[in-house]
Design an enzyme around this catalytic site. Structure first.
Site, PDB file in Angstrom:
ATOM      1  N   ILE A  71       0.748  -1.043   0.097  1.00  0.00           N
ATOM      2  CA  ILE A  71       0.329   0.220  -0.199  1.00  0.00           C
ATOM      3  C   ILE A  71       0.704   1.052  -0.051  1.00  0.00           C
ATOM      4  CG2 ILE A  71      -1.531   1.062   1.033  1.00  0.00           C
ATOM      5  CD1 ILE A  71      -2.828  -1.269   0.127  1.00  0.00           C
ATOM      6  N   LEU A  72       0.978   1.790  -1.195  1.00  0.00           N
ATOM      7  CA  LEU A  72       1.749   3.441  -1.082  1.00  0.00           C
ATOM      8  C   LEU A  72       1.305   4.136  -0.339  1.00  0.00           C
ATOM      9  CD1 LEU A  72       1.975   2.746  -4.700  1.00  0.00           C
ATOM     10  CD2 LEU A  72       3.995   2.555  -3.136  1.00  0.00           C
ATOM     11  N   HIS A  89      -5.913  -4.278 -11.649  1.00  0.00           N
ATOM     12  CA  HIS A  89      -6.835  -4.665 -10.882  1.00  0.00           C
ATOM     13  C   HIS A  89      -7.294  -6.158 -11.180  1.00  0.00           C
ATOM     14  CE1 HIS A  89      -8.884  -4.951  -6.473  1.00  0.00           C
ATOM     15  NE2 HIS A  89      -9.796  -5.260  -7.216  1.00  0.00           N
ATOM     16  N   ASP A 149      -8.027   1.375  -5.582  1.00  0.00           N
ATOM     17  CA  ASP A 149      -8.209   0.745  -6.005  1.00  0.00           C
ATOM     18  C   ASP A 149      -9.304   1.468  -6.401  1.00  0.00           C
ATOM     19  OD1 ASP A 149      -6.375  -1.357  -6.481  1.00  0.00           O
ATOM     20  OD2 ASP A 149      -7.933  -2.596  -4.825  1.00  0.00           O
ATOM     21  N   GLU A 177      -5.611  -9.575 -17.887  1.00  0.00           N
ATOM     22  CA  GLU A 177      -4.936  -8.746 -17.719  1.00  0.00           C
ATOM     23  C   GLU A 177      -2.686  -8.963 -18.915  1.00  0.00           C
ATOM     24  OE1 GLU A 177      -3.617  -8.773 -13.746  1.00  0.00           O
ATOM     25  OE2 GLU A 177      -5.692 -10.267 -12.956  1.00  0.00           O
TER      26      GLU A 177
END
Length: 201
Positions: A100-101, A117, A153, A182
Site C-alpha cells: 500500500i503506497l 486490478h 483501487d 490482464e
C-alpha cells in the site's frame, strides 16, 4: 539517454507475469522506435522475486529495495521514490507490487502511476476478488487498468476486460482466465498512455 526518451519503471513483488507481458509487447511492437519508450528498470521490494530473473533475462536493469530494511512505510516509499526518479519516468507501472503506497508517493506520480486490478472496478476493490465474485453469484468478472489515486483501487479507469464466471468455477480457474486478459489489456493501456503523452523534456 535522449531527452525524448519515455522511461517506464515497473514495480513487482512476485513472478511479474504482467511485467513480462509488458516488456515482451514493448519489444515485439518496437515501442522504442515507434514511441521512444522503453522499460528502463524493474524494481522489487522482495529480494527473491522470480520476476527479477525474468527481467534480467530480457536485458532489463533490476533493483531490489527490501521494505523490511526500513523502519517505516514513509521511509521505504521515500527511498523507492529516489530510485524511481533516477530514471525520470514517464510512467510508473505496478505489476503485482504488494504494497500500500503512501499518499505522498501517489501524489508525486499523479497521472503517471498505473495499476491493474483483478476485478471490474468499482466492484470488488481490495483483496480476494475472485472468491468474492464467485460468492456474489456474478456471471462475469474481469480486470481493470486504472490510474492510481490516494483512494485504493478507485482511480480513473483506462481499460477493462470481461471474462465469464462459469458454473462450478474455482478461484484458481477464474484467476487464470482473468490473468490471461490482464496480459492482453495492460500492455495496450500503457501503449495508449505513452502514445498520448507529451515527450519528456
Amino acid at each position: 539517454m535522449g531527452s525524448l526518451e519515455k522511461n517506464i519503471v515497473i514495480l513487482i513483488s512476485g513472478n511479474g507475469s504482467n511485467m513480462v507481458a509488458i516488456a515482451n509487447t514493448a519489444q515485439k511492437e518496437q515501442w522504442h522506435e515507434k514511441l521512444q519508450a522503453r522499460v528502463a528498470c524493474v524494481i522489487s521490494n522482495k529480494p527473491g522475486a522470480e520476476g527479477l530473473a525474468s527481467a534480467a533475462r530480457m536485458g532489463i536493469p533490476t533493483q531490489v529495495l527490501d521494505h523490511k530494511q526500513f523502519e517505516t512505510r514513509d521511509a521505504f516509499d521515500a527511498a523507492l521514490q529516489r530510485a524511481i526518479d533516477s530514471y525520470q519516468p514517464a510512467l510508473v507501472v505496478l505489476a503485482g507490487f504488494m504494497r500500500i503506497l503512501t499518499p505522498a508517493f501517489v501524489s508525486h506520480y499523479a497521472g503517471r502511476l498505473v495499476n491493474i486490478h483483478p476485478s471490474l472496478l468499482p466492484a470488488f476493490a481490495g483483496l480476494n476478488t475472485h472468491q468474492r465474485a464467485i460468492d456474489a453469484g456474478c456471471k462475469v468478472a474481469g480486470a481493470t487498468v486504472h490510474l492510481v489515486t490516494a483512494d485504493l483501487d478507485h482511480g480513473p479507469i483506462l481499460a477493462q476486460a470481461v471474462v465469464p464466471v462459469l458454473p462450478g468455477d474455482s478461484v484458481a480457474a477464474l484467476a487464470t482466465r482473468v490473468l490471461s486478459q490482464e496480459h492482453r489489456i495492460y500492455p495496450q493501456a500503457i501503449k495508449a498512455l505513452l502514445a498520448s503523452a507529451e515527450p519528456l523534456n
